[in-house]
Design a protein around this motif. Structure first.
Motif, mmCIF file in Angstrom:
data_model
loop_
_atom_site.group_PDB
_atom_site.id
_atom_site.type_symbol
_atom_site.label_atom_id
_atom_site.label_comp_id
_atom_site.label_asym_id
_atom_site.label_seq_id
_atom_site.Cartn_x
_atom_site.Cartn_y
_atom_site.Cartn_z
ATOM 1 N N ALA A 1 -1.718 -0.437 3.281
ATOM 2 C CA ALA A 1 -0.728 -0.501 4.363
ATOM 3 C C ALA A 1 -1.085 0.432 5.512
ATOM 4 O O ALA A 1 -0.658 0.242 6.637
ATOM 5 N N ARG B 1 -0.410 1.873 -0.582
ATOM 6 C CA ARG B 1 -0.148 2.523 0.696
ATOM 7 C C ARG B 1 -1.416 2.683 1.517
ATOM 8 O O ARG B 1 -1.380 2.761 2.739
ATOM 9 N N PHE C 1 -0.574 3.879 5.261
ATOM 10 C CA PHE C 1 0.214 5.119 5.228
ATOM 11 C C PHE C 1 -0.569 6.253 4.588
ATOM 12 O O PHE C 1 -0.176 7.404 4.667
ATOM 13 N N PRO D 1 -1.183 2.210 10.832
ATOM 14 C CA PRO D 1 -0.362 1.202 10.171
ATOM 15 C C PRO D 1 0.287 0.204 11.117
ATOM 16 O O PRO D 1 0.524 -0.945 10.732
ATOM 17 N N ASN D 2 0.581 0.619 12.343
ATOM 18 C CA ASN D 2 1.261 -0.339 13.196
ATOM 19 C C ASN D 2 0.298 -1.315 13.874
ATOM 20 O O ASN D 2 0.701 -2.128 14.683
#
Lengths: 294, 273, 354
Positions: free
Chosen positions: C50, C47, C52, C72-73
């Motif tokens: 990623a 994570r 998060f 994350p985006n």
């Protein structure tokens, strides 16, 4: 009930034995729920001479005072459903997805359980003490802000005042119904959306709100029905001055103010129809949302 | 809205909500303390609780609540049990019946009840009276009141009991008890009832909260219940009704708090009446 | 220069250290698994890649860019969740095209790419279905397609098969590996199932309580475990306490029975108590083939497991499992028989002091 085996009874009058356990329940329901409802139903199709007629139903749509009573009830129910729905949603949101600490959430839930039950006489008194002519907010607004709300035409015993009062049990009801739905929003959906490049706003617009929409709409319909059927609060607050449908029916029960018992029954039936439609709408939307939020 | 950002708007909504909810309560409470001119006191409470009529009606409502809880429990438990174990086909129709009180709110229900039971209830097409006109005598109206409240409370009591039975998997418990030699009486009283304590308590507290404050059915049936008494009080007194309203709120809070404690979860929702 | 580098990554939640001093270099196109029990920090580490979770300390560099603190985006990594996380209000096609529509790619391009992905996962007939109409395996394939449609730099899979039936798990993991190879995409796969990790990874990171105990190929991890934890967690293992009798010649004594080990005993002295470990499949009956170690034993139990027959033998006072391939024509000993088993000196592992 001498036999304790769970397997299907083998004796001959098996259908009777199968249903015997639920007989008390059904008997009670028939005597005290179905029969009274049936009485009203049949009565709405009966004229003063006791013959079958559609006249009463027709009169519902023709008599101005009745139409305006329904319209008033619909308006107040819609206003408190939408207003209560929006703010109740925001409250529910704040303690679920919104990330407020857990103790605040349990306080809100417990309080909502209390407040949604606090309708009727005590609620009316509470709002009189708050926004009545000598109410605390009225006084604060006058002493601190110099605003005399009663001079500007505000009146607690009016549509606006009743709506504000109704909100006291509409907000909590929305909170109680929406909290499980908001809990059902999986954290992974937001993460997956973020992972695919979406901003918070895009996530809400394209995933979260569409998924929640059946719940939100269903709950608002529930709120609508809830307000539509309310009697005690309105009577305690306005004393019958606001001619909503429930008040009219109340007057009809006490004395035949319509001079036509059949019409009174028809009004009651009209109300049942509205409630039934809203219950159906709520159930249908609930089942749709359950499919997604399980 | 992760822990990274401070949930600004959430706090705003919550505080606004808190303000809206607390103000009327605060207003009622302060008002109730102002009976004695120029000083804060519990005089309103003293006077309210000194009124004999208060105890009479409050006691009556409590009695009715107790009877309602009894009747609705006695109706719900065997029915829910029977449906789970022997008659799942009836589930839909029973659940439909428990939804009906929403479609038939208090004012409509009392309308129908009065019309039907102000005259004798006969076996159809005959003159044989099954139920005499209940509204004609006091015990009869009380009976009718209990019946009406049971109808109102049934959705909650039944649902509470049914969920409780599902949680404790009553079917498997029964089979286990039977394999150990228990008869239906033992099963009911030593296996089912004790395990349903929390569900029953939840349902009972909710019923209590509904009944004690109820005023629609009570006033139309003309019974000496707490709701109509409070309403009448409000017609010509100011401070005592405020005191009693606040008290009833505290009582409801206690009842709901107990439900939370007992069920350790969401509790149940009640609508307006 | 490795494609994805995790340097000195640590993560703390309050007072609890969840990941400690994690270092890893991943080449482009490599398939790496994080393997370990629940709570070992493997998911937290994933994570962090990623976005998060943010590392308490350390750096993550992907394709030359430091992404440690990127949201994350912005990262363009594709994530697959254990619970599929398909958007319930969208069809399969809409789910797959979600990332592309967020990027505001033109309609035609989205349609083409979505079709390409649907063909890749073999769900042509289901393009207009909703997630609740699909099975678990199908949903996970859609999730895979949705992540791949965005052309991510790394594919992150968080226990994607744990929620599926055993048979689907096996077929889907092969499918995932095949797609990964075909597309040449770098992937990190988190799992607690060692068979999964062993069967499809280029390399495995075995994690224990927030630390990477060993990083190596499946072959290395299985046959040359570096710590007791790795040896215990990956594959089954016989362990026993033995005393060092002659460090120079690799001699040990367990319950009076002599074993010779090929392990390095430079740091050990005569009389030291150590924990030895021998994999069940390294034993065989001495009658067939004699290796360096030959010991007496008693047959305690025989369990027929299908393709493998597990024979429990007692050596000295300790029970050992011996796995041998099922052979219909081989005569098995009987319970209570006295026999001899053998294993090589490389098979006797030393896992540290007892």
């Amino acid at each position: 009930m001498a036999n304790t085996t769970i397997s299907a009874s083998s004796a001959a009058p098996s259908i009777w034995r199968k249903w015997v356990g639920v007989v008390p329940f059904f008997l009670f329901a028939i005597l005290f729920l179905i029969l009274p409802s049936l009485r009203l139903f049949i009565g709405s199709f009966t004229n003063n001479e006791g013959k079958f007629t559609f006249d009463n139903i027709l009169q519902l749509f023709e008599q101005q005072s009745i139409l305006s009573a329904y319209w008033l009830s619909i308006r107040i129910s819609a206003v408190t459903a939408i207003g209560g729905g929006i703010f109740g949603f925001l409250l529910a949101y704040s303690v679920t997805v919104g990330g407020l600490p857990k103790p605040l959430r349990s306080m809100l839930i417990t309080f909502s359980g209390v407040a949604s039950n606090f309708a009727g006489v005590p609620l009316a008194f509470a709002f009189v003490a708050t926004l009545g002519r000598t109410g605390i907010i009225t006084a604060i607004l006058k002493d601190v802000f110099g605003v005399e709300i009663y001079k500007t035409g505000f009146n607690l015993y009016s549509f606006l005042g009743l709506s504000l009062t109704y909100m006291y049990f509409q907000f909590p009801l929305m909170v109680l119904v929406m909290t499980p739905a908001l809990d059902g929003l999986k954290r992974e959906w937001r993460e997956a959306a973020e992972n695919l490049g979406a901003s918070q706003f895009q996530y809400w617009r394209r995933v979260a709100l569409p998924v929640l929409l059946p719940s939100i709409l269903g709950s608002m319909i529930l709120l609508f029905g809830n307000a539509f059927g309310a009697y005690a609060t309105a009577y305690a607050l306005t004393g019958g001055a606001l001619p909503i449908v429930t008040i009219q029916i109340g007057a009809q029960i006490r004395g035949d103010v319509l001079h036509n018992p059949g019409l009174g029954y028809a009004m009651a039936m009209g109300m049942v129809v509205v409630m039934a439609i809203s219950l159906a709408g709520y159930s249908w939307l609930q089942s749709k949302s359950e499919r997604w939020l399980k | 809205m992760s822990l990274r950002r401070f949930p600004f708007w959430s706090w705003i909504w919550y505080l606004l909500g808190a303000l809206y909810f607390i103000l009327p309560l605060y207003a009622t409470f302060t008002f109730s303390l102002e009976m004695k001119r120029g000083a804060l006191s519990f005089l309103a409470y003293e006077k309210a609780f000194a009124d004999k009529e208060f105890w009479h009606t409050f006691g009556y409502s409590n009695l009715v609540a107790f009877l309602t809880i009894l009747v609705s429990a006695l109706l719900s438990i065997p029915t829910a049990y029977w449906i789970r174990l022997r008659l799942p086909q009836a589930r839909r129709i029973v659940e439909f019946i428990t939804l009906m009180p929403f479609v038939v709110p208090a004012i409509i229900l009392v309308f129908g009840l009065i019309r039907i039971y102000s005259s004798p209830l006969n076996v159809p097409f005959t003159d044989i009276t099954v139920i005499p006109p209940l509204t004609n005598f006091k015990v009869g109206t009380t009976l009718l009141l209990v019946a009406g409240y049971t109808v109102l409370a049934l959705p909650y009591m039944y649902r509470s009991v049914d969920t409780g039975m599902r949680t404790i998997d009553v079917a498997t418990l029964t089979e286990a008890a039977q394999s150990l030699g228990a008869d239906w009486r033992t099963i009911m009283f030593r296996v089912i009832f004790p395990n349903l304590r929390s569900a029953l308590l939840s349902g009972a507290l909710l019923t209590f909260a509904i009944v004690v404050g109820e005023v629609t059915i009570a006033s139309f049936l003309g019974v000496p219940a707490f709701g109509p008494y409070l309403f009448l009080l409000g017609q010509h007194l100011a401070y005592q009704p405020a005191a009693l309203s606040f008290t009833s709120f505290i009582l409801t809070w206690i009842a709901m708090g107990l439900i939370q404690l007992v069920s350790g979860g969401q509790g149940q929702t009640v609508g307006a009446h | 220069m490795a494609y994805l580098t995790l340097s000195n990554i640590s993560k703390q939640f309050g007072d609890t250290v969840v990941v400690e001093d994690f270092n890893l270099d991943i080449e482009k196109g490599e398939f790496v698994s994080f393997l370990g029990p629940s709570g070992c920090g493997k998911t937290t580490t994933l994570r962090m890649v990623a976005g998060f979770e943010t590392p308490t300390s350390g750096k993550i560099v992907l394709g030359g860019n430091d992404i440690t603190n990127q949201s994350p985006n912005q990262r363009n990594v594709g994530m697959i969740f254990q619970a599929y996380a398909l958007f319930p209000n969208m069809t399969v096609a809409q789910n797959i095209g979600f990332g592309l529509s967020i990027r505001k790619e033109p309609e035609a391009a989205i349609k083409e790419r979505v079709q390409e992905m649907i063909n890749l996962i073999n769900l042509e007939k289901h393009a207009d279905k909703y997630p609740y109409q699909l099975s678990g395996g199908q949903q996970q394939r859609v999730a895979l397609a949705r992540a791949l449609a965005n052309r991510p730099q790394v594919l992150l899979l968080d226990e994607p098969l744990s929620a599926l039936d055993a048979k689907i798990r096996v077929s889907l993991r092969a499918e995932i590996r095949a797609i990964q190879k075909r597309l040449g995409i770098t992937a990190i796969f988190v799992t607690h199932d060692q068979e999964e990790a062993l069967s499809i990874s280029d390399r495995i990171v075995v994690m224990n309580q927030g630390r990477a105990d060993q990083i190596g190929t499946p072959f290395e991890i299985y046959n040359f475990p570096k710590t007791q934890f790795v040896a215990n967690f990956v594959g089954s293992l016989n362990t026993a306490v033995a005393e060092v009798t002659d460090p120079a010649n690799g001699l040990l004594s367990m319950d009076g029975v002599q074993f010779i080990s090929a392990e390095n005993m430079d740091n050990l002295h005569k009389g030291d108590k150590v924990r030895i470990a021998i994999r069940p499949e390294r034993f065989s009956f001495a009658a067939e083939l004699r290796k360096v170690n030959v010991v007496d034993c008693t047959i305690e139990n025989i369990m027929f497991l299908g393709s493998v027959v597990r024979i429990q033998v007692k050596i000295g006072n300790t029970k050992f499992n011996m796995d041998t391939f099922n052979n219909p024509f081989l005569e098995l000993p009987k319970i209570g028989d006295k026999d001899q088993v053998t294993c090589s000196k490389e098979a006797v592992l030393i896992l540290g002091s007892a």
